[in-house]
Design a protein around this motif. Structure first.
Motif: not given
Length: 312
Positions: A183, A202-205, A208, A233, A235, A257, A259-260, A277
């Motif tokens: 990310s 790969i990050c918190d949604v 994005l 992304y 998930v 995790r 937020n993912r 997403v």
């Protein structure tokens, strides 16, 4: 071909005897293939990750596992999410992924990143270095690897790596796709714009939309059409068959995790992914089902729900 719908297998701790571990992995890969997933991916780690399990939990070596899966599947692509660059000499990695491509009749993708899990490096004796050094090494590695995947000789006299005309035969395709995972807007995204065919974010949604915008900027900075760099992304899927199982899965979400993670029935998770997403401009989804993906039928149910989201 890029990754539109990937199934990641990050967990190898299953009910039953350890000698059946790979059988359970293979069953998930075959189920994913039958359910319409286009790629199956495993982590390139030697210990289980925090938030998934204890370090001493089962973890299979990535490329041995993918090579075995190549013989048990027919059309699904095979990749890591992602190879830790610090664990292998880059010319050797080019040879490894090319051999996987030959064995699988052209189904390999090289997923690669800078490496981050310090305990693995410490315990296994790999040099970890600083954050900046790991990205210097990744840059040099890609300068060796990407020509070799095209059948050109790897040549570099670098600070970290040397290659003196490294050859890479046999090959079955003109080139093998390269996917970066991560990310980092300053380093990872710039390397992706220069070297990659695919970027798995790969990050918190909630982050994005900004990540997608910055990735486009990194492409435009070097005159690359952002449309030529595919995106997906990662998930964490906590997908229950009914509301009772959803409730139980919700209690198992690791704090770091939340937020993912996407929680619900298959149809509910699909709705969330469509909004958060796909709606953010991401082209593909890679999902793991760390709690119940080993249970027959779960991968099929999730695949059927997600396929309409990424239909071409």
């Amino acid at each position: 071909m890029t990754i539109r719908l990937g199934y990641q297998i990050p967990n190898f701790t299953y009910p039953g005897p350890v000698e059946k571990t790979f059988d359970t992995v293979a069953a998930q890969a075959r189920e994913a293939e039958a359910a319409g997933f286009d790629t199956v991916l495993v982590m390139d780690h030697f210990y289980q990750l925090p938030g998934i399990g204890a370090p001493e939990n089962a973890m299979l070596e990535a490329y041995t596992t993918l090579g075995a899966l190549a013989s048990l599947t027919e059309k699904i692509q095979l990749s890591t999410l992602v190879t830790g660059n610090t664990y292998r000499n880059p010319a050797l990695l080019a040879k490894t992924v090319t051999t996987l491509d030959v064995v699988s009749h052209g189904r390999a993708i090289l997923g690669i990143g800078a490496g981050w899990f310090e305990r693995e490096h410490h315990d296994l004796g790999f040099e970890f270095g600083t954050f900046g050094q790991r990205f210097e090494r990744l840059d040099e590695a890609l300068q060796i690897i990407t020509p070799m995947l095209r059948g050109e000789k790897g040549v570099l006299d670098g600070k970290w790596y040397t290659a003196r005309g490294a050859m890479n035969n046999p090959r079955v395709r003109e080139t093998i796709p390269v996917m970066l995972g991560g990310s980092g807007e300053q380093k990872t995204f710039r390397l992706a714009a220069r070297f990659a065919d695919h970027m798995n974010i790969i990050c918190d949604v909630d982050d994005l939309p900004r990540k997608v915008a910055v990735l486009r900027e990194r492409c435009e900075e070097i005159g690359r059409d952002p449309a030529t760099l595919a995106t997906s992304y990662l998930v964490m899927g906590l997908v229950g068959e009914d509301e009772q199982e959803v409730k139980e899965l919700g209690e198992s979400i690791p704090e770091d995790r939340r937020n993912r993670a996407f929680l619900g029935t298959a149809s509910q998770v699909a709705e969330q992914l469509q909004e958060k997403v796909i709606g953010a401009g991401i082209g593909g989804i890679t999902i793991n089902l760390i709690r119940n993906g080993h249970r027959p039928g779960v991968v099929t149910r999730v695949g059927e729900a997600l396929k309409p989201l990424v239909a071409a």
